[in-house]
Enzyme design. Structure first.
Site, mmCIF file in Angstrom:
data_model
loop_
_atom_site.group_PDB
_atom_site.id
_atom_site.type_symbol
_atom_site.label_atom_id
_atom_site.label_comp_id
_atom_site.label_asym_id
_atom_site.label_seq_id
_atom_site.Cartn_x
_atom_site.Cartn_y
_atom_site.Cartn_z
ATOM 1 N N ILE A 190 0.812 -1.114 -0.034
ATOM 2 C CA ILE A 190 0.111 0.006 0.028
ATOM 3 C C ILE A 190 0.841 1.037 -0.134
ATOM 4 O O ILE A 190 0.465 2.247 -0.789
ATOM 5 C CB ILE A 190 -0.906 -0.021 1.312
ATOM 6 C CG1 ILE A 190 -1.990 -1.129 1.121
ATOM 7 C CG2 ILE A 190 -1.558 1.200 1.393
ATOM 8 C CD1 ILE A 190 -2.930 -1.440 2.367
ATOM 9 N N GLU B 258 9.496 -19.363 19.304
ATOM 10 C CA GLU B 258 8.663 -20.078 20.261
ATOM 11 C C GLU B 258 7.919 -21.057 19.522
ATOM 12 O O GLU B 258 6.669 -21.477 19.844
ATOM 13 C CB GLU B 258 7.846 -19.148 21.217
ATOM 14 C CG GLU B 258 8.781 -18.234 21.974
ATOM 15 C CD GLU B 258 8.138 -17.773 23.059
ATOM 16 O OE1 GLU B 258 7.236 -18.173 23.448
ATOM 17 O OE2 GLU B 258 8.890 -16.731 23.790
ATOM 18 N N GLY B 259 8.659 -21.823 18.671
ATOM 19 C CA GLY B 259 7.809 -23.082 17.702
ATOM 20 C C GLY B 259 7.522 -22.492 16.567
ATOM 21 O O GLY B 259 6.614 -21.670 16.317
ATOM 22 N N GLU C 135 5.467 -24.825 11.401
ATOM 23 C CA GLU C 135 5.133 -26.192 11.352
ATOM 24 C C GLU C 135 5.082 -26.972 12.718
ATOM 25 O O GLU C 135 4.334 -27.804 12.517
ATOM 26 C CB GLU C 135 6.659 -26.644 10.386
ATOM 27 C CG GLU C 135 6.757 -26.128 9.006
ATOM 28 C CD GLU C 135 7.063 -24.789 9.152
ATOM 29 O OE1 GLU C 135 7.419 -23.857 9.892
ATOM 30 O OE2 GLU C 135 6.668 -24.044 7.890
HETATM 31 N N1 CAA Z 1 2.438 -29.469 28.211
HETATM 32 C C1 CAA Z 1 2.715 -30.488 29.087
HETATM 33 N N2 CAA Z 1 3.271 -31.523 28.632
HETATM 34 C C2 CAA Z 1 3.692 -31.770 27.414
HETATM 35 C C3 CAA Z 1 3.305 -30.811 26.616
HETATM 36 C C4 CAA Z 1 2.629 -29.697 26.934
HETATM 37 N N3 CAA Z 1 2.210 -28.864 26.138
HETATM 38 N N4 CAA Z 1 3.596 -31.269 25.231
HETATM 39 C C5 CAA Z 1 4.292 -32.345 25.518
HETATM 40 N N5 CAA Z 1 4.552 -32.748 26.766
HETATM 41 C C6 CAA Z 1 4.838 -33.994 27.467
HETATM 42 C C7 CAA Z 1 4.298 -35.068 26.881
HETATM 43 O O1 CAA Z 1 3.146 -35.527 27.568
HETATM 44 C C8 CAA Z 1 5.304 -36.128 27.067
HETATM 45 O O2 CAA Z 1 5.180 -36.283 28.322
HETATM 46 P P1 CAA Z 1 5.578 -38.264 28.835
HETATM 47 O O3 CAA Z 1 7.153 -38.224 28.620
HETATM 48 O O4 CAA Z 1 5.095 -38.125 30.318
HETATM 49 O O5 CAA Z 1 4.988 -39.004 28.166
HETATM 50 C C9 CAA Z 1 6.696 -35.538 27.060
HETATM 51 O O6 CAA Z 1 6.269 -34.045 27.184
HETATM 52 C C10 CAA Z 1 7.205 -35.689 25.670
HETATM 53 O O7 CAA Z 1 6.184 -35.031 24.638
HETATM 54 P P2 CAA Z 1 6.387 -35.431 22.870
HETATM 55 O O8 CAA Z 1 6.499 -36.948 23.020
HETATM 56 O O9 CAA Z 1 4.946 -35.013 22.479
HETATM 57 O O10 CAA Z 1 7.753 -34.687 22.520
HETATM 58 P P3 CAA Z 1 8.111 -34.528 21.295
HETATM 59 O O11 CAA Z 1 9.741 -34.653 21.378
HETATM 60 O O12 CAA Z 1 7.660 -35.065 20.185
HETATM 61 O O13 CAA Z 1 8.054 -32.757 21.018
HETATM 62 C C11 CAA Z 1 6.709 -30.744 20.364
HETATM 63 C C12 CAA Z 1 6.640 -32.208 20.852
HETATM 64 C C13 CAA Z 1 5.520 -29.903 20.451
HETATM 65 C C14 CAA Z 1 7.195 -30.940 18.821
HETATM 66 C C15 CAA Z 1 8.089 -29.868 21.031
HETATM 67 O O14 CAA Z 1 9.286 -30.510 20.726
HETATM 68 C C16 CAA Z 1 8.019 -28.457 20.805
HETATM 69 O O15 CAA Z 1 7.250 -27.897 21.161
HETATM 70 N N6 CAA Z 1 9.031 -28.048 19.618
HETATM 71 C C17 CAA Z 1 9.183 -26.661 19.673
HETATM 72 C C18 CAA Z 1 10.331 -26.195 20.416
HETATM 73 C C19 CAA Z 1 10.289 -24.679 20.517
HETATM 74 O O16 CAA Z 1 8.962 -24.137 20.315
HETATM 75 N N7 CAA Z 1 11.413 -23.927 20.604
HETATM 76 C C20 CAA Z 1 11.419 -22.472 20.871
HETATM 77 C C21 CAA Z 1 12.502 -22.170 21.479
HETATM 78 S S1 CAA Z 1 12.531 -21.069 22.694
HETATM 79 C C22 CAA Z 1 12.220 -19.485 22.024
HETATM 80 O O17 CAA Z 1 12.153 -19.280 21.004
HETATM 81 C C23 CAA Z 1 12.483 -18.158 22.990
HETATM 82 C C24 CAA Z 1 12.770 -17.195 22.330
HETATM 83 O O18 CAA Z 1 13.800 -16.793 22.384
HETATM 84 C C25 CAA Z 1 11.811 -16.118 21.929
#
Ligand code: CAA
Length: 380
Positions: free
Chosen positions: A338, A364-365, A368
């Site tokens: 614009i 913060e994720g 994807e």
């Molecule tokens: N709340 C509570 N517990 C949770 C949860 C949630 N939202 N998500 C998963 N869990 C628990 C599960 O229940 C599981 O528990 P158990 O061991 O008792 O079974 C455990 O955590 C593992 O869960 P998953 O098997 O689902 O884990 P995963 O390895 O498949 O990962 C994911 C899941 C959602 C992909 C996660 O890895 C994720 O969020 N990835 C992205 C990471 C991210 O956001 N990074 C950002 C960095 S910080 C940042 O950016 C800050 C900044 O500087 C601004």
């Protein structure tokens, strides 16, 4: 259903808006250009209770709740996205300590983070080889007598060079324990063995420094453990659920600024004998921008409200973050369009908004990862 804010929420929103318009907005371009947020801006946020909006009052916070927090972040992001992410991460860290910390941890760190004058909060989860998949982290923490010794590297750490305290995740169990062998530690700034890298030369959010951290046999006492041993991954996931409400609010604030400036420009700028806002091509862009922003707002406030009601909100926070961040990029891109040539020059804020918005679909994720979280919930 009542969508109007409570008295407290409205007060926090107005406080944040007034402060952001007076003390931050006029300096936003300079914050971007100088790559620094002035100390008085951060101290002002602390004095107004905006660095700990959802931290209990007895720990130095405002105790105003998650909806108030989301509204406040929007207002600050509308003025300056770099300041908003600083505020968002500090709130997230303060809340995590208030929720998972022992009484001494809470009383040591929460009031300091709420004030902000002695340093901010910092969240060290990502590593050079583990971003979307933090369960693959390599940083370790080894027990040595009455201490933990941290070794490893963290990357993309917002505000890592301005921290009072850093929440750090490290592997305390065997590698095959995966996410069940990760613990969480509180490392105060200045701890021996903690090395802070140079700020990344980023596309946007240039006022907020993003650094690498090295933990070179960094020794912290046993009571630096936050939460239970080997249960730190859940601390990260729960903190990020709340953090995603913050980032959706940041994206909404940036998009609102881009829309407001586009409306102003569309009224002033003339083409073919009329203000460009009289042309349907521009009107439709403005309408889509407004509609997407409102949709993002509703998603974000729903997630905030659910969190405040202590109801499950993981999926809703991911939906809000996914939609708001992607909408913000579209809105800011349209704002540049614009503005035409002016949108591509630094004299106008449109190009800064686009640069600042872009990261909201990544940190913060990523989008994807948000889709993965939503898909897992849909298919559960
Ligand atoms: N709340 C509570 N517990 C949770 C949860 C949630 N939202 N998500 C998963 N869990 C628990 C599960 O229940 C599981 O528990 P158990 O061991 O008792 O079974 C455990 O955590 C593992 O869960 P998953 O098997 O689902 O884990 P995963 O390895 O498949 O990962 C994911 C899941 C959602 C992909 C996660 O890895 C994720 O969020 N990835 C992205 C990471 C991210 O956001 N990074 C950002 C960095 S910080 C940042 O950016 C800050 C900044 O500087 C601004």
């Amino acid at each position: 259903m009542d969508l109007s804010p409570t008295e407290t929420q409205a007060l926090v929103q107005k406080t944040a808006r007034d402060y952001a318009e007076r003390a931050i907005l006029p300096r936003a371009a300079a914050i971007d250009a100088s790559e620094a947020i002035p100390g008085d801006v951060v101290r002002g946020l602390g004095e107004l209770g905006l660095l700990a909006v959802n931290v209990p009052v007895d720990l130095g916070g405002s105790g105003a709740g998650t909806v108030a927090y989301a509204l406040a972040i929007q207002e600050v992001a509308r003025a300056c996205a770099s300041t908003a992410v600083t505020m968002s991460v500090t709130n997230m860290v303060g809340e995590a300590i208030a929720h998972f910390g022992t009484a001494p941890q809470k009383s040591r760190y929460c009031p300091v983070l709420a004030q902000g004058d002695r340093g901010l909060g910092c969240f060290a989860l990502s590593e050079p080889d583990a971003g979307s998949d933090p369960g693959a982290m390599k940083t370790t923490a080894r027990r040595d007598g009455d201490a933990w010794v941290l070794r490893g590297n963290k990357q993309w750490i917002s505000g890592g060079d301005a921290a009072a305290v850093i929440i750090v995740w490290a592997r305390t169990g065997p590698i095959d324990a995966g996410t069940r062998g990760i613990s969480c530690f509180l490392v105060p700034a200045g701890t021996r063995g903690l090395r802070v890298g140079k700020p990344e030369d980023k596309m946007g959010l240039r006022g907020s420094h993003t650094v690498a951290l090295e933990f070179a046999d960094c020794r912290v006492p046993a009571d630096a453990l936050l939460g239970r041993e080997n249960e730190g991954f859940k601390v990260a996931m729960m903190a990020l659920d709340g953090g995603r409400i913050g980032i959706s609010s940041q994206a909404i604030g940036i998009a609102r600024a881009a829309l407001e400036e586009s409306v102003r420009f569309a009224k002033d700028r003339r083409a073919f004998g009329v203000p460009i806002g009289d042309h349907q091509a521009i009107q439709w862009k403005l309408v889509d921008m407004q509609t997407e922003i409102d949709a993002a707002r509703l998603l974000s406030l729903r997630a905030a409200w659910l969190k405040e009601q202590r109801r499950p909100f993981t999926r809703e926070a991911s939906m809000a973050k996914l939609f708001a961040s992607e909408a913000a990029v579209r809105v800011c891109n349209d704002a540049v369009q614009i503005h035409g040539g002016y949108g591509y020059a630094r004299d106008f804020a449109a190009e800064r908004h686009l640069r600042d918005a872009r990261v909201t679909t990544i940190y913060e994720g990523t989008s994807e990862i948000q889709r993965l979280v939503i898909a897992r919930s849909a298919l559960a």
